[in-house]
Write a protein that holds these residues in place. Structure first.
Motif, PDB file in Angstrom:
ATOM      1  N   GLY A 180       0.811  -1.217   0.000  1.00 21.28           N
ATOM      2  CA  GLY A 180       0.000   0.000   0.000  1.00 21.28           C
ATOM      3  C   GLY A 180       0.842   1.263   0.000  1.00 21.28           C
ATOM      4  O   GLY A 180       1.992   1.264  -0.440  1.00 21.28           O
ATOM      5  N   LYS A 181       0.240   2.359   0.519  1.00 17.57           N
ATOM      6  CA  LYS A 181       0.928   3.655   0.505  1.00 17.57           C
ATOM      7  C   LYS A 181       0.943   4.249   1.911  1.00 17.57           C
ATOM      8  O   LYS A 181       0.067   3.971   2.721  1.00 17.57           O
ATOM      9  CB  LYS A 181       0.219   4.623  -0.449  1.00 17.57           C
ATOM     10  CG  LYS A 181       0.249   4.148  -1.888  1.00 17.57           C
ATOM     11  CD  LYS A 181      -0.196   5.171  -2.931  1.00 17.57           C
ATOM     12  CE  LYS A 181      -1.261   6.127  -2.552  1.00 17.57           C
ATOM     13  NZ  LYS A 181      -1.653   7.018  -3.649  1.00 17.57           N
ATOM     14  N   GLU A 182       1.960   5.095   2.160  1.00 16.98           N
ATOM     15  CA  GLU A 182       2.004   5.817   3.428  1.00 16.98           C
ATOM     16  C   GLU A 182       0.848   6.814   3.468  1.00 16.98           C
ATOM     17  O   GLU A 182       0.555   7.482   2.475  1.00 16.98           O
ATOM     18  CB  GLU A 182       3.335   6.570   3.568  1.00 16.98           C
ATOM     19  CG  GLU A 182       4.509   5.677   3.846  1.00 16.98           C
ATOM     20  CD  GLU A 182       5.791   6.470   4.127  1.00 16.98           C
ATOM     21  OE1 GLU A 182       5.833   7.677   3.812  1.00 16.98           O
ATOM     22  OE2 GLU A 182       6.734   5.859   4.637  1.00 16.98           O
ATOM     23  N   GLU A 183       0.205   6.933   4.634  1.00 20.47           N
ATOM     24  CA  GLU A 183      -0.944   7.811   4.746  1.00 20.47           C
ATOM     25  C   GLU A 183      -0.561   9.281   4.602  1.00 20.47           C
ATOM     26  O   GLU A 183      -1.258  10.049   3.934  1.00 20.47           O
ATOM     27  CB  GLU A 183      -1.641   7.600   6.101  1.00 20.47           C
ATOM     28  CG  GLU A 183      -2.373   6.273   6.191  1.00 20.47           C
ATOM     29  CD  GLU A 183      -3.101   6.109   7.518  1.00 20.47           C
ATOM     30  OE1 GLU A 183      -3.326   7.121   8.212  1.00 20.47           O
ATOM     31  OE2 GLU A 183      -3.431   4.960   7.853  1.00 20.47           O
ATOM     32  N   ASP A 184       0.544   9.665   5.234  1.00 22.40           N
ATOM     33  CA  ASP A 184       0.880  11.090   5.231  1.00 22.40           C
ATOM     34  C   ASP A 184       1.533  11.554   3.933  1.00 22.40           C
ATOM     35  O   ASP A 184       1.297  12.657   3.460  1.00 22.40           O
ATOM     36  CB  ASP A 184       1.765  11.444   6.435  1.00 22.40           C
ATOM     37  CG  ASP A 184       2.972  10.527   6.556  1.00 22.40           C
ATOM     38  OD1 ASP A 184       2.996   9.486   5.885  1.00 22.40           O
ATOM     39  OD2 ASP A 184       3.893  10.870   7.332  1.00 22.40           O
TER      40      ASP A 184
END
Length: 198
Positions: A180-184
């Motif tokens: 997935g991807k980092e939220e920030d």
């Protein structure tokens, strides 16, 4: 249990027998002296048989407990053998790494950034370490940059390979899985299992 009953009966037979033996000896009744002395002798025989039975019961109980322990040891040994066989069937870390290398597809920043790749998909990347964000020897983290087509790919790497912590500027080929991807920051995350320095 029968041994205890015989011991108790022998004591109950001995006490009146000895009393009668003394009384008839004082009265000088020869016939009754023989009968009462027979009671005393019979009580000794019953006592000896009762003690023997108690001893045999104790020996049998000890034998049964030893047999139980031996059977338990055999069961435990069998379980250990099963565990050894199961561990022999499981692939080693080297074999798992080779499988990862065989199954990994070339990482594509556009696909990962657009979340078009399924989480857990094995990928490999070739590029360089731009910044080490966590230099822990257990699970170092760093930003990784690749050249892809006309641009660059930027990835957040969590290194679980147990290899050395890389330095900024190190050129690597890494194998891992997309997560997935980092939220920030929105940067694609890759958990790395194999690191090859170039």
């Amino acid at each position: 249990m029968a041994g205890f009953l015989m011991v108790i009966f022998s004591i109950l037979l001995f006490l009146p027998g000895i009393g009668l033996l003394i009384a008839f000896a004082i009265l000088k009744k020869k016939m009754w002296i023989w009968i009462s002395s027979g009671m005393v002798v019979a009580s000794f025989i019953l006592f000896a048989v009762g003690v023997g039975m108690i001893t045999m019961d104790a020996y049998d109980a000890a034998s049964e407990s030893e047999t139980t322990v031996t059977e338990t040891d055999v069961v435990e040994q069998s379980e250990d053998e099963v565990l050894e066989e199961e561990s022999a069937d499981e692939p080693t870390q080297e074999e798992l790494n080779e499988q990862l290398k065989e199954n990994a597809i070339k990482g594509d920043f556009v696909e990962m950034n657009g979340e078009r790749l399924e989480i857990g998909t094995p990928v490999y990347l070739e590029g360089k370490v731009s910044i080490v964000t966590n230099d822990s020897e257990v699970m170092p983290k760093y930003d990784f940059v690749t050249e892809e087509g006309d641009g660059y790919g930027h990835y957040s790497i969590t290194d679980i390979s147990s290899s050395d912590v890389p330095s900024e500027g190190d050129r690597l080929k890494i194998y891992g899985s997309y997560h997935g991807k980092e939220e920030d920051t929105g940067i694609p995350i890759v958990y790395v299992h194999v690191v090859e320095k170039q």
